[in-house]
Design a protein around this motif. Structure first.
Motif, PDB file in Angstrom:
ATOM      1  N   ILE A  42      57.054  23.649  20.226  1.00  0.00           N
ATOM      2  CA  ILE A  42      56.968  24.753  19.263  1.00  0.00           C
ATOM      3  C   ILE A  42      55.530  25.268  19.179  1.00  0.00           C
ATOM      4  O   ILE A  42      55.284  26.472  19.166  1.00  0.00           O
ATOM      5  N   GLY A  43      54.592  24.333  19.135  1.00  0.00           N
ATOM      6  CA  GLY A  43      53.186  24.717  19.028  1.00  0.00           C
ATOM      7  C   GLY A  43      52.711  25.540  20.207  1.00  0.00           C
ATOM      8  O   GLY A  43      51.991  26.529  20.031  1.00  0.00           O
ATOM      9  N   ASN A  44      53.113  25.144  21.426  1.00  0.00           N
ATOM     10  CA  ASN A  44      52.721  25.904  22.614  1.00  0.00           C
ATOM     11  C   ASN A  44      53.324  27.305  22.603  1.00  0.00           C
ATOM     12  O   ASN A  44      52.670  28.274  23.001  1.00  0.00           O
ATOM     13  N   ALA A  45      54.574  27.400  22.142  1.00  0.00           N
ATOM     14  CA  ALA A  45      55.216  28.722  22.077  1.00  0.00           C
ATOM     15  C   ALA A  45      54.480  29.632  21.096  1.00  0.00           C
ATOM     16  O   ALA A  45      54.173  30.788  21.411  1.00  0.00           O
ATOM     17  N   VAL A  46      54.167  29.089  19.916  1.00  0.00           N
ATOM     18  CA  VAL A  46      53.426  29.864  18.913  1.00  0.00           C
ATOM     19  C   VAL A  46      52.032  30.217  19.448  1.00  0.00           C
ATOM     20  O   VAL A  46      51.559  31.348  19.302  1.00  0.00           O
ATOM     21  N   GLY A  47      51.395  29.225  20.084  1.00  0.00           N
ATOM     22  CA  GLY A  47      50.055  29.433  20.617  1.00  0.00           C
ATOM     23  C   GLY A  47      50.014  30.492  21.696  1.00  0.00           C
ATOM     24  O   GLY A  47      49.092  31.314  21.741  1.00  0.00           O
ATOM     25  N   ASN A  48      51.026  30.491  22.591  1.00  0.00           N
ATOM     26  CA  ASN A  48      51.064  31.482  23.665  1.00  0.00           C
ATOM     27  C   ASN A  48      51.242  32.898  23.127  1.00  0.00           C
ATOM     28  O   ASN A  48      50.600  33.842  23.583  1.00  0.00           O
ATOM     29  N   VAL A  49      52.125  33.029  22.136  1.00  0.00           N
ATOM     30  CA  VAL A  49      52.338  34.347  21.522  1.00  0.00           C
ATOM     31  C   VAL A  49      51.072  34.806  20.804  1.00  0.00           C
ATOM     32  O   VAL A  49      50.655  35.965  20.918  1.00  0.00           O
ATOM     33  N   PHE A  50      50.448  33.882  20.078  1.00  0.00           N
ATOM     34  CA  PHE A  50      49.226  34.227  19.345  1.00  0.00           C
ATOM     35  C   PHE A  50      48.109  34.600  20.315  1.00  0.00           C
ATOM     36  O   PHE A  50      47.352  35.550  20.076  1.00  0.00           O
ATOM     37  N   MET A  51      48.012  33.872  21.426  1.00  0.00           N
ATOM     38  CA  MET A  51      46.960  34.145  22.412  1.00  0.00           C
ATOM     39  C   MET A  51      47.116  35.530  23.019  1.00  0.00           C
ATOM     40  O   MET A  51      46.132  36.217  23.296  1.00  0.00           O
ATOM     41  N   SER A  52      48.373  35.957  23.224  1.00  0.00           N
ATOM     42  CA  SER A  52      48.604  37.274  23.820  1.00  0.00           C
ATOM     43  C   SER A  52      48.144  38.403  22.899  1.00  0.00           C
ATOM     44  O   SER A  52      47.902  39.522  23.349  1.00  0.00           O
ATOM     45  N   ASN A  53      48.005  38.091  21.591  1.00  0.00           N
ATOM     46  CA  ASN A  53      47.566  39.109  20.634  1.00  0.00           C
ATOM     47  C   ASN A  53      46.140  38.895  20.138  1.00  0.00           C
ATOM     48  O   ASN A  53      45.604  39.739  19.420  1.00  0.00           O
ATOM     49  N   ALA A  54      45.540  37.757  20.506  1.00  0.00           N
ATOM     50  CA  ALA A  54      44.241  37.380  19.951  1.00  0.00           C
ATOM     51  C   ALA A  54      43.150  38.395  20.257  1.00  0.00           C
ATOM     52  O   ALA A  54      42.339  38.743  19.388  1.00  0.00           O
ATOM     53  N   LYS A  55      43.120  38.891  21.496  1.00  0.00           N
ATOM     54  CA  LYS A  55      42.099  39.868  21.879  1.00  0.00           C
ATOM     55  C   LYS A  55      42.249  41.153  21.078  1.00  0.00           C
ATOM     56  O   LYS A  55      41.263  41.781  20.663  1.00  0.00           O
ATOM     57  N   HIS A  56      43.487  41.554  20.848  1.00  0.00           N
ATOM     58  CA  HIS A  56      43.757  42.751  20.046  1.00  0.00           C
ATOM     59  C   HIS A  56      43.265  42.557  18.621  1.00  0.00           C
ATOM     60  O   HIS A  56      42.633  43.440  18.031  1.00  0.00           O
ATOM     61  N   TYR A  57      43.543  41.372  18.050  1.00  0.00           N
ATOM     62  CA  TYR A  57      43.061  41.070  16.698  1.00  0.00           C
ATOM     63  C   TYR A  57      41.539  41.095  16.640  1.00  0.00           C
ATOM     64  O   TYR A  57      40.941  41.576  15.670  1.00  0.00           O
ATOM     65  N   LEU A  58      40.910  40.584  17.693  1.00  0.00           N
ATOM     66  CA  LEU A  58      39.452  40.521  17.736  1.00  0.00           C
ATOM     67  C   LEU A  58      38.846  41.916  17.734  1.00  0.00           C
ATOM     68  O   LEU A  58      37.900  42.209  16.984  1.00  0.00           O
ATOM     69  N   VAL A  59      39.416  42.790  18.560  1.00  0.00           N
ATOM     70  CA  VAL A  59      38.932  44.180  18.639  1.00  0.00           C
ATOM     71  C   VAL A  59      39.177  44.903  17.322  1.00  0.00           C
ATOM     72  O   VAL A  59      38.327  45.676  16.861  1.00  0.00           O
ATOM     73  N   ALA A  60      40.335  44.648  16.707  1.00  0.00           N
ATOM     74  CA  ALA A  60      40.693  45.319  15.454  1.00  0.00           C
ATOM     75  C   ALA A  60      39.965  44.730  14.244  1.00  0.00           C
ATOM     76  O   ALA A  60      40.044  45.276  13.138  1.00  0.00           O
ATOM     77  N   GLY A  61      39.284  43.596  14.435  1.00  0.00           N
ATOM     78  CA  GLY A  61      38.556  42.961  13.335  1.00  0.00           C
ATOM     79  C   GLY A  61      39.438  42.179  12.392  1.00  0.00           C
ATOM     80  O   GLY A  61      39.048  41.898  11.251  1.00  0.00           O
ATOM     81  N   THR A  62      40.640  41.811  12.849  1.00  0.00           N
ATOM     82  CA  THR A  62      41.590  41.084  11.982  1.00  0.00           C
ATOM     83  C   THR A  62      41.872  39.666  12.490  1.00  0.00           C
ATOM     84  O   THR A  62      42.831  39.037  12.036  1.00  0.00           O
ATOM     85  N   LEU A  63      41.063  39.182  13.416  1.00  0.00           N
ATOM     86  CA  LEU A  63      41.326  37.860  13.996  1.00  0.00           C
ATOM     87  C   LEU A  63      41.281  36.762  12.933  1.00  0.00           C
ATOM     88  O   LEU A  63      42.153  35.887  12.901  1.00  0.00           O
TER      89      LEU A  63
END
Length: 461
Positions: free
Chosen positions: A260-281
């Motif tokens: 479960i953790g890897n699944a959540v982590g993979n999904v979160f990782m795919s959006n992490a860069k977007h969050y970083l750019v948007a300032g919402t990480l």
């Protein structure tokens, strides 16, 4: 269209991995009735040794395969890795043969199990190499099928071999990797060729990707050793039977959490860069962390007091002690689960060096703690080892959130609130009703914990 293919590939790979792990979990209650705790302990040591050596066999050059665009260079890289695997397994075979008496004493393995290590390592090394080659060629369906095939063969072999040999767990594991590797080779026989490459070209490719053995190898070795080497050390300090209890408890608790953790982590990782750019990480990381708390804490509240009874019913009476050990491990598992998505944050922030330093430090702490705790009784050693691991994971969580400029209070309060609102009432109710009936205590706790959990989710407490 590209997005649909991407999601399809992820779903294919995740479903294959999940199905493979589920098969191994479902077969466990059968295996615990066919094999002893000592055999599980030997199996755990065997798998731990293979997993550690697997980091070294191809010097992590296999990780470069998905990154290479030119197919011709990928073939040379594949050839290089295969040569390294053969050389590494040959070295391991020589060491095993030369020091077999010493290794048997210190690893608590039989001669048959010890001599099987090079064979299993070769099979696992080839499968690992083909795994990354499949990612390179986007053969996700083949990869997914191979994982399921591997688990099915392991399950059938381990059950079937129990009728003829006490080494069924080890042999079945090896057969599973051999079968999945052969399946890979049959599926990809048209594209896999190991001819036409001269030594100069192999050396040129090795030099081009030298950072993998130079840096990635050691970080991976520290990470893997901190997880697997304690099993080997515990086997040297205690009996294989006691280690077998730990192996089962660790396996049953970690497998679903990791999945479960890897699944959540993979999904979160795919959006992490977007969050970083948007300032919402920072906001999104804290949000997903708090949500995972409200998943893990109710499960802890309802199952922690009953783990010995659960293990006795599911795996057999002789595994009750494994349930007691699982109670010690549970707090460690809790923090691992809540940390699953944030492990990718440092990568998104391009602070891999900081993560590497932490991995090396945590590896030293974990291995050192096993040595220091070895003078204690086994259960006491596992209890303190689990507490130390929980603290290490907690320190990692604090490190990541400090990089996101989130205060310690904002991080800790959700844990304390969830524990106070969910765990404390549940434990009190179960304790008060324990003399009447475990079932009544559990049912009463459910009627208290579930509404409170829903309330906390709704109110975002």
């Amino acid at each position: 269209m590209a997005t649909n293919n991407f999601l399809k590939n992820i779903l294919t790979l995740v479903s294959g991995t999940a199905s493979a792990q589920l098969i191994l979990l479902l077969i466990s209650p059968v295996l615990t009735r066919l094999y002893s705790a000592q055999q599980f302990g030997n199996f755990g040591v065997f798998v731990s040794i293979i997993t550690i050596l697997l980091v070294l066999v191809s010097l992590k050059y296999e990780l470069a395969l998905p990154l290479v665009k030119q197919h011709s260079i990928a073939k040379v890289l594949l050839h290089l890795c295969f040569i390294l695997i053969i050389l590494s397994c040959t070295v391991v075979a020589v060491v095993v043969y030369a020091f077999d008496s010493w290794l048997i004493v210190h690893l608590n393995l039989s001669k048959s199990e010890l001599y099987l290590i090079p064979v299993a390592l070769f099979a696992c090394g080839c499968y690992q190499l083909l795994h990354f080659y499949a990612i390179k060629t986007e053969s996700f369906r083949v990869l997914s099928v191979s994982k399921v095939t591997q688990s099915v063969i392991i399950a059938i072999a381990q059950v079937g071999l129990s009728l003829w040999t006490v080494f069924g767990l080890v042999l079945g594991h090896t057969f599973g990797f051999i079968a999945s590797t052969l399946m890979f080779l049959l599926q990809k026989r048209d594209t896999l060729h190991f001819n036409g490459y001269n030594p100069k070209r192999l050396l040129a490719v090795a030099k081009r990707f030298k950072n993998f053995p130079k840096y990635t190898l050691w970080a991976s070795l520290a990470n893997t050793s901190s997880t697997m080497l304690p099993v080997v050390l515990f086997s040297g300090y205690y009996s294989a039977a006691l280690v077998g209890l730990y192996i089962l408890a660790h396996r049953m608790l970690f497998a679903p959490v990791t999945l479960i953790g890897n699944a959540v982590g993979n999904v979160f990782m795919s959006n992490a860069k977007h969050y970083l750019v948007a300032g919402t990480l920072a906001k999104n990381t804290l949000d997903i962390h708090n949500r995972l708390i409200l998943i893990a804490m109710p499960i802890m509240a309802l199952t922690l007091p009953f783990l010995p009874e659960i293990f006795a019913v599911v795996f057999g009476e002789k595994w009750t002690e494994a349930g007691e050990i699982a109670q010690f491990i549970a707090i460690w598992i809790y923090f691992v689960f809540t940390a699953s998505p944030i492990s990718t944050v440092l990568v998104a922030m391009e602070k891999q060096k900081l993560a590497a330093y932490f991995d090396f430090g945590s590896c030293i702490i974990r291995l050192g703690s096993v040595v220091l705790l070895s003078s204690m009784a086994f259960k006491d050693a596992i209890m303190y080892f689990s507490i130390i691991n929980a603290l290490v994971v907690s320190a990692f969580i604090l490190l990541v959130f400090s990089q996101l400029n989130i205060s310690i209070a904002d991080l800790i309060m959700p844990h304390l609130k969830a524990f106070a609102v969910l765990c404390l009432p549940s434990f009190v109710i179960i304790r008060l009703l324990a003399e009447q009936s475990d079932f009544i205590g559990f049912l009463s706790a459910v009627f208290v914990v579930l509404p409170l959990t829903l309330l906390m989710i709704r109110k975002k407490i």
